[in-house]
Design a protein around this motif. Structure first.
Motif, mmCIF file in Angstrom:
data_model
loop_
_atom_site.group_PDB
_atom_site.id
_atom_site.type_symbol
_atom_site.label_atom_id
_atom_site.label_comp_id
_atom_site.label_asym_id
_atom_site.label_seq_id
_atom_site.Cartn_x
_atom_site.Cartn_y
_atom_site.Cartn_z
ATOM 1 N N ALA A 462 0.833 -1.207 0.000
ATOM 2 C CA ALA A 462 0.000 0.000 0.000
ATOM 3 C C ALA A 462 0.869 1.258 0.000
ATOM 4 O O ALA A 462 0.594 2.221 -0.732
ATOM 5 C CB ALA A 462 -0.930 -0.008 1.212
ATOM 6 N N LEU A 463 1.924 1.272 0.821
ATOM 7 C CA LEU A 463 2.811 2.441 0.861
ATOM 8 C C LEU A 463 3.534 2.608 -0.462
ATOM 9 O O LEU A 463 3.655 3.738 -0.980
ATOM 10 C CB LEU A 463 3.809 2.299 2.014
ATOM 11 C CG LEU A 463 4.827 3.429 2.164
ATOM 12 C CD1 LEU A 463 4.141 4.767 2.376
ATOM 13 C CD2 LEU A 463 5.800 3.134 3.315
ATOM 14 N N PHE A 504 8.433 16.522 2.107
ATOM 15 C CA PHE A 504 8.226 15.178 1.563
ATOM 16 C C PHE A 504 8.499 14.116 2.626
ATOM 17 O O PHE A 504 7.749 13.144 2.759
ATOM 18 C CB PHE A 504 9.125 14.960 0.351
ATOM 19 C CG PHE A 504 9.067 13.572 -0.205
ATOM 20 C CD1 PHE A 504 7.963 13.136 -0.924
ATOM 21 C CD2 PHE A 504 10.103 12.677 0.009
ATOM 22 C CE1 PHE A 504 7.892 11.838 -1.412
ATOM 23 C CE2 PHE A 504 10.058 11.384 -0.493
ATOM 24 C CZ PHE A 504 8.939 10.966 -1.202
ATOM 25 N N LEU A 505 9.564 14.278 3.398
ATOM 26 C CA LEU A 505 9.866 13.324 4.464
ATOM 27 C C LEU A 505 8.733 13.268 5.487
ATOM 28 O O LEU A 505 8.372 12.188 5.968
ATOM 29 C CB LEU A 505 11.173 13.717 5.160
ATOM 30 C CG LEU A 505 12.464 13.500 4.373
ATOM 31 C CD1 LEU A 505 13.642 14.114 5.119
ATOM 32 C CD2 LEU A 505 12.711 12.021 4.126
ATOM 33 N N ARG A 506 8.196 14.421 5.796
ATOM 34 C CA ARG A 506 7.074 14.447 6.735
ATOM 35 C C ARG A 506 5.866 13.699 6.161
ATOM 36 O O ARG A 506 5.194 12.934 6.868
ATOM 37 C CB ARG A 506 6.712 15.905 7.034
ATOM 38 C CG ARG A 506 5.648 16.081 8.100
ATOM 39 C CD ARG A 506 5.545 17.530 8.547
ATOM 40 N NE ARG A 506 5.335 18.435 7.426
ATOM 41 C CZ ARG A 506 6.239 19.324 7.001
ATOM 42 N NH1 ARG A 506 7.419 19.411 7.602
ATOM 43 N NH2 ARG A 506 5.968 20.122 5.994
ATOM 44 N N ASP A 507 5.609 13.888 4.871
ATOM 45 C CA ASP A 507 4.493 13.182 4.228
ATOM 46 C C ASP A 507 4.720 11.672 4.215
ATOM 47 O O ASP A 507 3.776 10.884 4.396
ATOM 48 C CB ASP A 507 4.305 13.690 2.794
ATOM 49 C CG ASP A 507 3.798 15.121 2.745
ATOM 50 O OD1 ASP A 507 3.328 15.619 3.786
ATOM 51 O OD2 ASP A 507 3.878 15.744 1.661
ATOM 52 N N VAL A 508 5.968 11.255 3.974
ATOM 53 C CA VAL A 508 6.280 9.819 3.959
ATOM 54 C C VAL A 508 5.974 9.197 5.320
ATOM 55 O O VAL A 508 5.368 8.109 5.410
ATOM 56 C CB VAL A 508 7.750 9.587 3.567
ATOM 57 C CG1 VAL A 508 8.160 8.143 3.835
ATOM 58 C CG2 VAL A 508 7.967 9.924 2.095
ATOM 59 N N HIS A 509 6.361 9.858 6.399
ATOM 60 C CA HIS A 509 6.093 9.326 7.735
ATOM 61 C C HIS A 509 4.591 9.280 8.015
ATOM 62 O O HIS A 509 4.100 8.315 8.626
ATOM 63 C CB HIS A 509 6.807 10.175 8.793
ATOM 64 C CG HIS A 509 8.259 9.835 8.955
ATOM 65 N ND1 HIS A 509 8.675 8.715 9.620
ATOM 66 C CD2 HIS A 509 9.387 10.474 8.542
ATOM 67 C CE1 HIS A 509 10.011 8.664 9.623
ATOM 68 N NE2 HIS A 509 10.460 9.726 8.967
ATOM 69 N N GLU A 510 3.858 10.283 7.582
ATOM 70 C CA GLU A 510 2.412 10.275 7.793
ATOM 71 C C GLU A 510 1.748 9.132 7.023
ATOM 72 O O GLU A 510 0.865 8.440 7.541
ATOM 73 C CB GLU A 510 1.830 11.623 7.369
ATOM 74 C CG GLU A 510 2.227 12.775 8.281
ATOM 75 C CD GLU A 510 1.723 14.110 7.774
ATOM 76 O OE1 GLU A 510 1.138 14.133 6.660
ATOM 77 O OE2 GLU A 510 1.905 15.128 8.475
ATOM 78 N N ARG A 511 2.187 8.925 5.766
ATOM 79 C CA ARG A 511 1.624 7.831 4.974
ATOM 80 C C ARG A 511 2.000 6.473 5.558
ATOM 81 O O ARG A 511 1.173 5.549 5.583
ATOM 82 C CB ARG A 511 2.116 7.928 3.533
ATOM 83 C CG ARG A 511 1.493 9.067 2.741
ATOM 84 C CD ARG A 511 2.099 9.153 1.367
ATOM 85 N NE ARG A 511 1.459 10.175 0.558
ATOM 86 C CZ ARG A 511 1.847 10.523 -0.663
ATOM 87 N NH1 ARG A 511 2.894 9.908 -1.215
ATOM 88 N NH2 ARG A 511 1.209 11.458 -1.324
#
Length: 729
Positions: A462-463, A504-511
């Motif tokens: 999914a990720l 982008f890194l913050r979005d990756v952790h949230e996802r």
């Protein structure tokens, strides 16, 4: 300067008491031995200098305990072949396409040569992405060793790759190594050339200021000799540190800059007291002892202030800050040692040369009684000081208003860490960065996903699907070591030093929190995360450093002056000066494309507090001396201004010129640091030290020297002072 024509002051002819006075007299008596020892020390340091550039490493980028550091350790254990850091081999050709057999043979040759090295791990060719230049190709490469080892190995790794490419292609295909460590290593190579250029520009200006301020060419010799000896010794110590430990290029730049400024300032204060003692009738040796007993005491406290504020940097938790702490300690120790030993040894032996080359408009004896003391018209600055004493409130209010106005832009201060692309331009590193960013693989991040042994790979489907659908992402790959770690490699189009990369890194952790199995741990490492963690670590550590510096400054001044209000006022004024400095820094350097270096608040805050303590101690010490003799606070403040205005102005001008030399280097962080410290020194020596501090001391009156539990002692001192004043009159 003939001494016989000067009226002798009995107080100055008396033997100099105290340990420092005896020390200064001993240094003067054994001057030949002291000078010989310094010559030996200087010769040894000079012998180490030729190899200094090769011993310097780039500044550390790692923050112990940060996400990137933990992720790197997890990957190194789970995938040993990936090494402790992943860099990129960037290939380029103007004549061959990456898919052609000849190009592929060159890549294979380079990869084989790199794989044969013990410090290189796995090499993974990255898939071509949409829009990538046909002559470009990339290989993700793992390198082994801790940060220092990787820095030492980098030049040899680069030489291996480039030599293999040259032999296999005859120059048709070139290769370079890209990564955060490589970028800062490339920047470090410019430091030595910039340092030489800076010294070429600042030293002549500092010499000119010394000659103009002291009024004679000969008088400038002592500060120059003492400062030069301190610089040479400090650089030799750095060369030794680079041989047996760690020394980086940023340490060298700031050590030389601080040592030059402090060396000239400290020896200048001792020289001025020496000339005053000689004019009062002391012999050269006695005058040297008196100078060390008086100015030497101030210099010792000032150097101690620099050491204390520098040591506070160790609390930041960032290795880079530790390097700067060592630079401050080394500078203070070298200059203090030279000022308390070499200066009193040189002064009696150069006594006959101090008046050589006296400037035409300074022919008359500088130590004669001033015109205003003989009943003639007072100089303008003395009249201004008297005006300040009569009307302290409007002067203090105006100074505070100006400083607050200058500080307002600091409310919009924006900090960050960036590759200095202007400095990297024209280098293979700069060209490689442009190539990566143009090909939309600017930032590579590894996501470490630990899982229990034997539980199978983490379900990343999914990720992975969400990331592949993100227009910012160009590459997504997954691996598992078959034991306890799943690894995802993600390439995004944002430059690693940009705000977009952090977002982008913050979005990756949230996802990942939403799309991975519940409770799955996610650790990221890559150039973007290293820069992000270093920025966050520096800003987090700033508050610890700030607290320690404030408390230490307060305690030092409390012990020095036995007063509660003097240190409180000094701390408040220094904070106001720092805020005004960052306001001007924001106005000058910050724009939509440029941030203030995130590491700068740490170094500027500690340096400015340490240096401002110098001027605070120098001014208030003179005021305190007069107040203890007379008990008249207003007269004491005016006396302090009269006797410290010129030395403080000259010392501040020299220090400001020294640090402003950093503005002529190519590195933006050095330019910002030099500007900030120079501006802070000018503000401190003018608005604060010559206006605000005297005005507040005039307003506070006898409360300046108030300390709980000291009322009885102060009353006794005041009675003694009145008796002293009466008998003197």
């Amino acid at each position: 300067m003939p001494v016989g024509s000067i009226r002798r002051d009995p107080a100055l002819v008396e033997p100099t008491p105290g340990a420092l006075g005896r020390w200064g007299s001993a240094m003067a008596r054994r001057g030949r031995l002291v000078i010989a020892l310094w010559l030996v020390l200087a010769a040894g340091a000079a012998a180490l200098l030729p190899g200094l550039p090769a011993r310097l490493a780039p500044p550390s980028l790692e923050v112990p305990g940060s996400e990137s550091a933990v992720a790197a350790a997890v990957i190194a254990r789970g995938f040993p072949e990936q090494g402790t850091e992943q860099v990129v081999l960037a290939f380029t050709s103007a004549t061959l396409r990456a898919a052609e057999p000849g190009y592929q043979r060159v890549m294979a040759a380079v990869m084989n040569a790199m794989a044969a090295r013990q410090d290189v791990g796995a090499l993974l060719p990255l898939p071509e992405v949409a829009g990538q230049h046909p002559g470009h190709a990339y290989v993700l490469t793992g390198v082994h060793g801790d940060e220092r080892a990787r820095q030492r190995n980098l030049p040899a790794q680069l030489a291996t790759a480039q030599e293999a490419a040259r032999q296999a292609s005859g120059g048709a295909v070139s290769v370079t190594i890209l990564g955060a460590g490589r970028a800062f290593a490339q920047l470090a190579h410019t430091d030595m050339a910039d340092l030489r250029a800076m010294e070429t520009m600042t030293v002549p200006v500092a010499v000119l200021l010394l000659v103009l301020g002291l009024g004679a060419v000969g008088a400038a010799l002592v500060p120059l000799l003492v400062g030069g000896a301190a610089i040479l010794t400090a650089m030799g110590a750095l060369a030794l540190a680079g041989t047996y430990g760690h020394a980086d290029s940023t340490m060298l730049t700031y050590t030389v800059t601080m040592t030059l400024g402090l060396g000239l300032d400290y020896s200048l204060l001792i020289l001025l007291r020496y000339r005053q003692a000689r004019a009062g009738g002391r012999s050269p040796e006695s005058a040297a002892g008196h100078a060390v007993a008086t100015a030497g005491s101030t210099v010792t406290w000032c150097a101690l202030a620099i050491m204390i504020t520098s040591c506070a940097l160790f609390l930041a938790g960032v290795p880079w800050a530790g390097s700067m702490a060592l630079a401050g300690l080394l500078s203070a120790l070298a200059t203090l040692s030279a000022a308390l030993t070499l200066a009193p040894a040189l002064l009696p032996r150069l006594d006959g040369l101090l008046a050589w080359g006296t400037l035409p408009w300074r022919r008359r004896d500088r130590e004669r009684e001033p015109a205003w003391a003989r009943g003639e018209r007072e100089p303008r600055w003395v009249r201004g000081a008297r005006q300040l004493m009569r009307h302290p409130v409007p002067y203090a209010a105006a100074a505070v208003a100006v400083l607050l106005l200058l500080a307002l832009p600091a409310l919009h201060l924006r900090t960050g860490l960036h590759y200095d692309r202007a400095t990297l331009a024209g280098t293979d590193m700069g060209t490689g960065l442009e190539q990566l960013e143009a090909d939309k693989v600017a930032s590579l991040t590894s996501l470490a996903l630990p899982h229990p042994p034997g539980s199978g790979p983490v379900d990343t489907s999914a990720l992975s699907a969400a990331l592949r659908a993100d227009p910012r992402v160009s590459v997504v790959s997954e691996f598992d070591n078959g034991r306890d770690l799943t690894l995802m490699l993600v390439a995004d189009r944002s430059a690693p030093d940009s705000a977009a990369a952090v977002a982008f890194l913050r979005d990756v952790h949230e996802r990942a929190a939403r799309l991975l199995p519940a409770g799955q741990r996610v650790l990221a490492v890559g150039p973007a995360t290293r820069l992000r963690d270093l920025t966050a670590g520096a800003l987090d550590g700033l508050w610890r450093v700030l607290l320690v510096v404030l408390l230490a400054s307060f305690a030092l001044l409390l012990i020095t002056f036995r007063s509660l209000l003097i240190p409180l006022k000094a701390v408040a004024m220094n904070l106001l000066c720092v805020c005004a400095t960052f306001g001007l820094l924001t106005l000058t350097f910050q724009d939509p494309a440029t941030d203030v270096n995130a590491l700068l608040p740490l170094i500027v805050f500690t340096i400015v507090f340490g240096l401002s303590m110098d001027y605070e101690v120098f001014l208030v010490h003179r005021v305190h001396e007069h107040y203890r003799r007379t008990g008249d606070n207003t007269a004491a403040v005016l006396h302090g201004l009269r006797h410290t205005a010129r030395p403080i102005t000259l010392a501040a001008a020299i220090m400001a010129v020294t640090f402003s030399g950093l503005m002529f280097t190519r590195r933006l962080d050095f330019q910002q640091g030099g500007f900030a410290v120079a501006v802070a020194i000018v503000l401190d020596a003018t608005l604060i030290r010559m206006v605000l501090v005297p005005a507040l001391m005039r307003l506070l009156g006898r409360h300046n020297w108030w300390l709980p539990g000291q009322r009885r002692r102060n009353s006794s001192m005041a009675g003694t002072s009145r008796s002293y004043a009466s008998s003197s009159t």
